[in-house]
Design an enzyme around this catalytic site. Structure first.
Site, PDB file in Angstrom:
ATOM      1  N   SER A  87       0.794  -1.239   0.000  1.00 53.78           N
ATOM      2  CA  SER A  87       0.000   0.000   0.000  1.00 53.78           C
ATOM      3  C   SER A  87       0.822   1.283   0.000  1.00 53.78           C
ATOM      4  CB  SER A  87      -0.905   0.034   1.229  1.00 53.78           C
ATOM      5  OG  SER A  87      -2.117  -0.587   0.940  1.00 53.78           O
ATOM      6  N   TYR A  93      -4.648   4.091   7.317  1.00 51.86           N
ATOM      7  CA  TYR A  93      -5.985   3.505   7.225  1.00 51.86           C
ATOM      8  C   TYR A  93      -6.950   4.244   8.155  1.00 51.86           C
ATOM      9  CZ  TYR A  93      -2.886  -0.088   5.360  1.00 51.86           C
ATOM     10  OH  TYR A  93      -1.915  -0.748   4.684  1.00 51.86           O
ATOM     11  N   LYS A 151       0.728   3.491  -2.966  1.00 50.57           N
ATOM     12  CA  LYS A 151      -0.417   4.387  -3.224  1.00 50.57           C
ATOM     13  C   LYS A 151      -0.015   5.850  -3.072  1.00 50.57           C
ATOM     14  CE  LYS A 151      -3.750   0.958  -1.495  1.00 50.57           C
ATOM     15  NZ  LYS A 151      -4.355   0.400  -0.285  1.00 50.57           N
ATOM     16  N   TYR A 170      -2.095  -2.472 -10.815  1.00 46.79           N
ATOM     17  CA  TYR A 170      -2.084  -2.161  -9.372  1.00 46.79           C
ATOM     18  C   TYR A 170      -1.370  -3.273  -8.579  1.00 46.79           C
ATOM     19  CZ  TYR A 170      -3.914  -1.963  -4.616  1.00 46.79           C
ATOM     20  OH  TYR A 170      -4.021  -1.974  -3.250  1.00 46.79           O
ATOM     21  N   VAL A 203       0.876  -3.669   4.137  1.00 46.22           N
ATOM     22  CA  VAL A 203       0.693  -4.955   4.828  1.00 46.22           C
ATOM     23  C   VAL A 203       1.919  -5.859   4.862  1.00 46.22           C
ATOM     24  CG1 VAL A 203      -1.803  -5.274   4.647  1.00 46.22           C
ATOM     25  CG2 VAL A 203      -0.331  -5.995   2.774  1.00 46.22           C
TER      26      VAL A 203
END
Ligand code: GLN
Length: 351
Positions: A83, A261, A86, A209, A279
């Site tokens: 992540s 998050y 991103k 992705y 993660v």
């Protein structure tokens, strides 16, 4: 709340600069020593290949905006970026389209729901709300430069490599493992398409992705990538301008609101820095104008954030004086003293 284990550690004020070289070395080593034996958290296994990670891995790197680097422990162990990608893809699409357009298309607000939530999309009429959850990240990847998925992948790969200052490789094992198990992300992409919010083939975009999430980085790379955002978009090691200063600022604002998050508010409250976690166990935290902290340790807390990474970052934020909200305490020349140089508003005479 995050269990940061920093009771009793003095919060240094956020000044204009990091402490001297030796002091930073000492504190990075102290952070590693302090949390090396922490054994809380669980290694992610919803992507089967991630479960193979060694729970003892623990690396920290602090990079400053002059290109100085402080590595400790497993700072050179490669892991898939997940992540954290991103954040950098968001910066790249903002560079391409400007923050207003991306703000409209993808949003900047926290959904308050887990990163792979489908409900969040449904509740908001298919608007992803923010680029740090899977829906917004998949929508952002779709906006990358290029007419085909292959061109978009090249733009992602090239852009993230420039942030790191070296050509990043894909972990083919993680890529294959996630490709075989990512039906939820496929569903999110299809849902975006059903709302008219994905102007590309959903399967192909999820593939780009997934590759993007499988790019291999180290804690050292994360620190350099973060320091590029801290340095107004210029990689402090290579001197390459990757994005503009405005885009760096916007990206850091989005990370402050959404990087951890649904626990981003707690993180900002306790650590006071824009950051992004993934993660596989990485966290990058950015101190604008000063530098960045990259950490890597696979065991995660319940929200999916690296336990040792959180604790080490909290410790370094306090001791290096990075918390954005920590003003200097009143002192001899500080607020409340008689030797102040600025005049209080109520004492100013009207012209
Ligand atoms: N590739 C992962 C996913 O889409 C990234 C998730 C993460 O790091 N939070 O599920």
């Amino acid at each position: 709340m995050f269990e940061t284990d920093t009771d009793g550690i003095h919060q240094e004020a956020a000044t204009g600069a990091l402490p001297g070289w030796e002091r930073v070395e000492q504190l990075v080593q102290a952070a590693h020593d302090r949390y090396r034996d922490t054994d809380d958290g669980t290694v992610a296994d919803y992507i089967p290949a991630l479960a193979e990670a060694d729970p003892d891995w623990f690396g920290i790197c602090v990079a400053d905006t002059a290109g100085g680097l402080h590595d400790v422990g497993d700072a050179a162990v490669p892991f898939s970026i997940q992540s954290i990608s991103k954040a950098f893809v968001y910066a790249l699409v903002c560079e391409e389209f400007g923050h207003e357009r991306i703000g409209e298309l993808v949003g900047v607000d926290n959904t308050g729901l887990p990163f792979n939530s489908v409900i969040a999309l449904e509740l908001n009429g298919g608007h992803p709300m923010n680029p740090m959850v899977n829906a917004g990240a998949i929508a952002s990847t779709a906006l990358m430069a290029g007419d085909t998925a292959a061109e978009k992948w090249r733009a992602v790969h090239d852009g993230l490599s420039r942030f790191a200052g070296r050509e990043l490789a894909v972990d083919e094992r993680v890529y294959t493992s996630e490709s075989e198990t990512n039906s939820r992300n496929q569903a999110i992409a299809r849902l975006l398409q059903s709302y008219g919010r994905l102007d590309a083939d959903p399967g192909e975009i999820v593939d780009v992705y997934t590759r993007q999430c499988s790019l291999l980085v180290t804690a050292h790379d994360l620190a350099v990538m973060g320091a590029t955002l801290a340095d107004g978009g210029v990689n402090p090691v290579t001197g390459d301008r990757v994005v503009s200063a405005d885009v760096s600022r916007d990206t850091l604002a989005v990370l402050a609101a959404n990087g951890l998050y649904e626990r981003s508010g707690e993180w900002l409250f306790q650590i006071g820095l824009p950051a992004k976690s993934g993660v596989s166990g990485g966290i990058v935290a950015i101190a604008p104008g000063k530098g960045a902290i990259g950490t890597f340790s696979p065991p995660l807390d319940a929200a999916g954030n690296s336990v040792r990474g959180e604790r080490a970052t909290a410790y370094l934020s306090l001791t290096l004086g990075l918390n954005l909200f920590a003003s200097p305490e009143p002192g001899p020349s500080g607020p409340g003293s008689t030797s102040r140089t600025s005049t209080p508003l109520d004492a100013r005479s009207t012209p």
